[in-house]
Structure formats: structure tokens, C-alpha cells
Design an enzyme around this catalytic site. Structure first.
Site, mmCIF file in Angstrom:
data_model
loop_
_atom_site.group_PDB
_atom_site.id
_atom_site.type_symbol
_atom_site.label_atom_id
_atom_site.label_comp_id
_atom_site.label_asym_id
_atom_site.label_seq_id
_atom_site.Cartn_x
_atom_site.Cartn_y
_atom_site.Cartn_z
ATOM 1 N N CYS A 8 1.629 26.049 -95.570
ATOM 2 C CA CYS A 8 0.730 26.579 -94.576
ATOM 3 C C CYS A 8 -1.107 26.029 -94.431
ATOM 4 C CB CYS A 8 -0.113 28.503 -95.106
ATOM 5 S SG CYS A 8 -0.503 28.412 -96.405
ATOM 6 N N ARG A 14 -0.385 32.811 -97.775
ATOM 7 C CA ARG A 14 1.122 32.489 -97.305
ATOM 8 C C ARG A 14 2.075 32.477 -98.177
ATOM 9 N NH1 ARG A 14 -0.437 31.778 -90.902
ATOM 10 N NH2 ARG A 14 -1.949 29.797 -92.777
ATOM 11 N N ASP A 122 -2.174 35.350 -90.985
ATOM 12 C CA ASP A 122 -2.941 34.998 -92.100
ATOM 13 C C ASP A 122 -3.889 35.561 -92.517
ATOM 14 O OD1 ASP A 122 -4.520 33.400 -93.770
ATOM 15 O OD2 ASP A 122 -5.313 31.705 -93.117
#
Length: 151
Positions: A8, A14, A122
Site C-alpha cells: 500500500c 492497509r 485508506d
């Protein structure tokens, strides 16, 4: 040994969750799971405290993870590379040397046919509830991925 990399933007929200969740579902004898970042904002940092907290409430310890930069050699080191969103996918693909490298990279949520939006949101600028939502989404998808990898 099958090697899986979760990627990510900052490697603090994440991908550490995906890393920890998938690792908890697979045997350490047969699978290696790691995570990395496409942007250098948080290199060397632990996951966000909210990611750590949400994972801990589910019995998963991600506090020892440390953000690291995705590098070209990761194409050689990993069998599967999962991007958390389209932007990360594009960043990873831009480093690919050939079609074999590109073939290893997938959007993580492509595995989950029940999800229409293939971008893991996010949660960084959100509340704890956003982290819980991401955990649940990633957990559900990791169940599918773990079954696929073991099968």
C-alpha cells in the site's frame, strides 16, 4: 515456499493488516507473507496505532512490523504481489522489468467477487471505525485468498 507481498501507499494501515491477517491464516512452514510501501513517507515506522489496536482485538499482533520500500528485487523474491488500490498497482507496475513481473501483481480485492469497488479504502485520515471496516474487508478477502493458496 510460497511468498506473498502486500503493498500500500504508506505500509502503516492497509498492507500491515493484510500481512498480519493472511499470515494468521497460513502455515509458516509453507508460506511467507510480508508487506511494503510505494511511497517513502513512513519507512522504518511501525503500523499505525489504530491498525495495531484493531488487529490486537482480533488476536493478531502486527506491532513488530516495520514499513519498508517496495523494490524491483521484490519481483524476484515474491510469487504474488497484491496492491491495495489502483494507485499502488500503477506504482508497482511502473517498476516492472517484463511481463513476468507484471503477471505477479494483482489488485488485492480482485480476489473477492462480492466487492464491487476493488480499492481497499485508506483509513489513515479516518476514525477507528474506518480501520475496523478495513480489517473486516481484508479479513474476508484473506479467507478467500488463503483457501485459494492452500487449494
Amino acid at each position: 515456499m510460497t511468498r506473498i507481498l502486500m503493498v500500500c501507499l504508506g505500509n502503516i494501515c492497509r498492507s500491515p493488516l493484510a500481512h498480519g491477517i493472511l499470515q494468521s491464516k497460513l502455515s509458516d512452514d509453507s508460506f511467507y507473507v510480508d508487506s511494503a510501501v510505494t511511497a517513502a513517507y513512513h519507512i522504518g515506522n511501525s503500523p499505525d496505532n489504530r491498525s495495531i489496536k484493531v488487529a490486537k482485538t482480533r488476536g493478531i499482533n502486527i506491532s513488530t512490523q516495520s514499513a519498508r520500500q517496495f523494490k524491483v528485487l521484490d519481483f524476484d523474491a515474491f510469487d504474488y504481489i497484491y496492491a491495495m488500490d489502483n494507485s499502488n498497482y500503477t506504482n508497482i507496475i511502473s517498476l516492472a522489468r517484463n511481463s513476468d513481473d507484471i503477471g505477479k501483481v494483482k489488485l488485492f480485492l480482485e480476489i473477492n467477487s462480492d466487492i464491487a469497488n476493488k480499492n481497499v479504502p485508506d483509513p489513515y485520515y479516518g476514525e477507528l471505525s474506518d480501520f475496523e471496516y478495513v480489517f473486516n474487508l481484508v479479513d474476508e478477502t484473506c479467507d478467500i485468498l488463503a483457501d485459494k493458496l492452500k487449494g
